[in-house]
Design an enzyme around this catalytic site. Structure first.
Site, mmCIF file in Angstrom:
data_model
loop_
_atom_site.group_PDB
_atom_site.id
_atom_site.type_symbol
_atom_site.label_atom_id
_atom_site.label_comp_id
_atom_site.label_asym_id
_atom_site.label_seq_id
_atom_site.Cartn_x
_atom_site.Cartn_y
_atom_site.Cartn_z
ATOM 1 C CB CYS A 2 -0.883 0.028 1.233
ATOM 2 S SG CYS A 2 -1.863 -1.441 1.445
ATOM 3 N NE ARG A 27 4.626 1.852 -0.957
ATOM 4 C CZ ARG A 27 5.546 1.797 0.003
ATOM 5 N NH1 ARG A 27 6.726 2.324 -0.213
ATOM 6 N NH2 ARG A 27 5.289 1.230 1.144
ATOM 7 C CD1 TRP A 75 -0.037 -5.698 -3.542
ATOM 8 C CD2 TRP A 75 -0.120 -6.599 -1.501
ATOM 9 N NE1 TRP A 75 0.480 -6.960 -3.616
ATOM 10 C CE2 TRP A 75 0.440 -7.542 -2.375
ATOM 11 C CE3 TRP A 75 -0.278 -6.960 -0.156
ATOM 12 C CZ2 TRP A 75 0.844 -8.806 -1.974
ATOM 13 C CZ3 TRP A 75 0.131 -8.218 0.245
ATOM 14 C CH2 TRP A 75 0.680 -9.125 -0.650
ATOM 15 C CG ASN A 101 1.700 0.177 4.084
ATOM 16 O OD1 ASN A 101 1.505 -1.035 3.996
ATOM 17 N ND2 ASN A 101 2.853 0.742 3.793
ATOM 18 N N GLY A 102 -0.463 -1.874 6.090
ATOM 19 C CA GLY A 102 -0.075 -2.841 7.124
ATOM 20 C C GLY A 102 -1.236 -3.748 7.490
ATOM 21 C CD GLU A 490 16.885 -12.487 -9.518
ATOM 22 O OE1 GLU A 490 16.361 -13.084 -8.576
ATOM 23 O OE2 GLU A 490 16.515 -11.363 -9.894
ATOM 24 C CE LYS A 494 13.515 -10.226 -11.395
ATOM 25 N NZ LYS A 494 14.307 -10.099 -10.205
ATOM 26 C CD GLU A 497 9.840 -10.790 -9.838
ATOM 27 O OE1 GLU A 497 11.030 -10.516 -9.969
ATOM 28 O OE2 GLU A 497 9.212 -10.625 -8.786
ATOM 29 C CG HIS A 513 18.982 -36.215 -8.710
ATOM 30 N ND1 HIS A 513 19.317 -37.531 -8.495
ATOM 31 C CD2 HIS A 513 20.153 -35.538 -8.828
ATOM 32 C CE1 HIS A 513 20.631 -37.652 -8.458
ATOM 33 N NE2 HIS A 513 21.158 -36.458 -8.665
ATOM 34 C CE LYS A 612 11.675 -2.214 -6.348
ATOM 35 N NZ LYS A 612 12.296 -3.295 -7.135
#
Ligand code: F6R
Length: 617
Positions: A2, A27, A75, A101-102, A490, A494, A497, A513, A612
């Site tokens: 948020c 964000r 969010w 926010n939270g 990584e 990328k 997402e 395996h 973010k």
């Protein structure tokens, strides 16, 4: 996560708030809202599921109506993204407006009590409970001032929050508070700004106060900024900081997306990370954080690296670097697991937290735990003055500049650069690296920005073409060995997402395996195969893939022959020491994910569901 923007001053609050919300879009969010305290003393509220543009579409009539207001990008945590659940939330009596926010963890119990008292709720959010709790306190204790009532309410809740509250009977006053989520107050000329970070107000003022944990502030033109402890109302002297951020750094500068801009900034950002620290001509590394605490690291029983996501991948590469060059044992942990598994931490441990934002709730909590147990805690953060950087005993900023694209790119390569410098410095200090080896390695590291420039120049068009073939792919496998195993993780992260294609990273040898069962002619496999570092083994892995008709996209060094002979697509990068090859190899991996996502029409800078700065656990 948020975003919060607030304003009290002489400008059109609508413009300031809407433009500020746009700056916080990076964000990550799913709905947006605004409330203005209009000249006739009433609140005007507009909110909607969707983006800030959607909010503008339903709220343009509010332009020019007020000089006080606040806005929010949400969010979703409690309740789906919807108009109803969007902030601001208004109290039952219509007098209080709140953005948050939270997470308020005990909201359910408070909601039950308030419902029994006759309160009703329009949304499923914890935020609407908090705003009504403040109303309830003011109803039952009418003698209380607005800000004191907010303080009383905050002492009844637990969880994490940054909030801004307005009261219709207190025109021009904003009450803000912080516990766990960041909040900055911009000090303008006869105007004040509130925001989750300084980007919404950087063009208006260079002076800001970062609210500390457990503090609240009452802000008005008449009385300025009055900061108090939430717990006991004790007065706190404000610490005013000068902002280093400038407006160009947070604009796209001609690129289609922030992510592409940030990928292309890497020669400069890595150079900035090394600037004044890696002195190649003198043959030294002098990075204050580490140089001041060399003995602490040297005498450490072990180093524990804690992080999340991309920063965790950087941590894995850090483990390889520190163990190879300094011979100090390293463990790498997901912060979210570490904090809840009752880990053994001693006073001899050094705990390194890696976090681009410096605000990640899990990393912060893990760090606090390590601190409580007496470990020496060290931060590697990009955002200056972020919460993590402020609680650590020492640390190194990555100095990559603001990273706006949600998918981390330049911050990751800057983290690898800092970790490389730490490992080399420790190794040269404790003698596990000879002077000659140290000098050669720092010269190589110093040359990385030039190599990345070359990669950007020579691979950009190739990668763009390769990406076109994979718009419809359902799965991807990324493989690497040694230092390039975390680089494969990584690369896969990328891709998933930003393009929403399922992708997995694996150590190339582990393929047999399990994942080898997935390989057929439809499976694209990105394999990082530099000449230095288990090359022969990688060649065998490529043979195994080709024997099952998998499609190989290989990242190879210039002049490579064996992998080249088998690969379907090639991306050539310049050679470097194995330990620095993930920095160079990451760049085409970022471009590949970027172009596949762009061709699929995805919102590259603000991928769905992602934030973010992950300020909730
Ligand atoms: C991936 C990404 C996330 C973050 C993670 C940790 O591109 O950005 O995986 O790396 O949320 O964030 P920080 O580094 O801010 O602690």
């Amino acid at each position: 996560m948020c975003g919060i923007v607030g304003y009290t001053g002489h400008q059109d609050a609508y413009n300031v708030v809407i433009n500020g919300l746009r700056r916080l879009e990076y964000r990550g969010y799913d709905s947006a809202g605004i409330v203005l305290d209009t000249d006739n003393g009433s609140f005007e509220v507009a909110k909607t599921k969707g983006k800030v543009d959607d909010l503008v579409a339903v709220s343009e009539n509010l332009k020019g109506r007020a000089t006080v207001g606040m806005g929010h990008t949400r969010w979703a945590t409690h309740g789906v993204p919807s108009d109803r659940n969007s902030h601001p939330h208004i109290s039952n009596n219509g007098k209080l407006a709140l953005v948050h926010n939270g997470i308020i963890e005990n909201f359910d119990a408070i909601k039950t009590i308030l419902t029994d008292k006759g309160f009703t709720f329009k949304s499923e959010t914890d935020t609407e409970v908090l705003v009504n709790l403040i109303q309830y306190i003011m109803d039952t204790k009418p003698e209380l001032d607005f800000s004191i009532a907010v303080r009383f309410a905050l002492n009844e809740v637990y969880g994490a929050y940054a909030i801004t509250v307005m009261h219709a009977d207190y025109p021009g006053v904003l009450v803000v508070a912080r516990l766990g989520s960041p909040l900055a107050i911009g000090l303008g000329n006869q105007e004040y700004f509130i925001a989750s970070d300084a980007s919404p107000f950087v063009e208006f003022t260079k002076e800001a106060i970062y609210l500390e944990e457990g503090h609240m502030a009452t802000i008005s033109l008449e009385k300025g900024v009055d900061i108090r402890s939430i717990k006991d109302n004790s007065k706190i002297d404000p610490v005013v900081q000068e902002l280093k951020l400038n407006i160009e750094q947070i604009e796209k500068g001609g690129y289609e997306h922030f992510m592409l801009k940030e990928i292309f900034e890497q020669p400069k950002s890595i150079h900035d990370t090394m600037r004044g620290r890696l002195l190649v001509n003198e043959g030294i590394i002098k990075m204050a954080g580490i140089c001041d605490h060399l003995e602490k690291f040297n005498n450490a029983g072990r180093i524990i690296i804690i992080a999340c996501g991309t920063s965790w991948h950087a941590g894995l590469i850090g483990e390889y670097l520190i163990e190879e060059f300094a011979r100090i044992p390293v463990e790498v942990e997901y912060a979210s697991e570490f904090r809840y598994r009752n880990p053994i931490i001693t006073e001899k441990d050094v705990v390194i937290a890696i976090s681009q934002s410096g605000e990640t709730a899990d990393t912060m909590a893990a760090l606090k735990l390590a601190k409580e147990k007496g470990a020496f805690i060290y931060g590697i953060c990009n955002v200056v003055d972020s919460s993590i950087s402020r609680i650590t005993d020492a640390g190194s900023y990555t100095h990559a500049g603001p990273e706006i694209g949600v998918a981390s790119t330049k911050a990751f390569t800057a983290q690898l650069t800092v970790l490389s410098m730490i490992a080399l410095k420790l190794g040269s200090h404790n003698g596990t690296l000879s002077t000659g080896e140290f000098r050669n390695l720092i010269a190589e590291l110093y040359a990385i920005p030039k190599k990345i420039e070359e990669v950007l120049e020579t691979t950009h068009d190739t990668v763009k073409e390769i990406a076109k073939n994979y718009i419809g792919a359902q799965n991807f496998l990324y493989l690497g060995r040694g230092y390039n195993f975390p680089a494969a993780l990584e690369g896969a992260l990328k891709l998933k997402e930003i393009s929403y294609i399922h992708a997995e990273g694996y150590p190339a040898a582990e393929m047999k395996h399990g994942p080898i069962a997935l390989i057929d002619e439809n499976m694209p496999i990105v394999i990082i195969s530099p000449r230095k570092g288990h090359y022969d083994k990688i060649v065998s892995n490529v043979q195994e893939i080709k024997a099952r008709k998998g499609q190989v996209i290989a990242i190879v060094n210039k002049g490579d022959d064996q992998v080249t002979a088998m690969a379907d697509y090639l991306i050539e990068i310049p050679e470097t020491s194995e330990c620095f090859s993930p920095i160079v190899a990451s760049v085409p991996l970022q471009l590949l994910a970027y172009y596949i996502a762009v061709y699929r029409g995805a919102n590259v800078d603000q991928p769905r569901n992602l934030a973010k700065s992950v300020t909730v656990e």
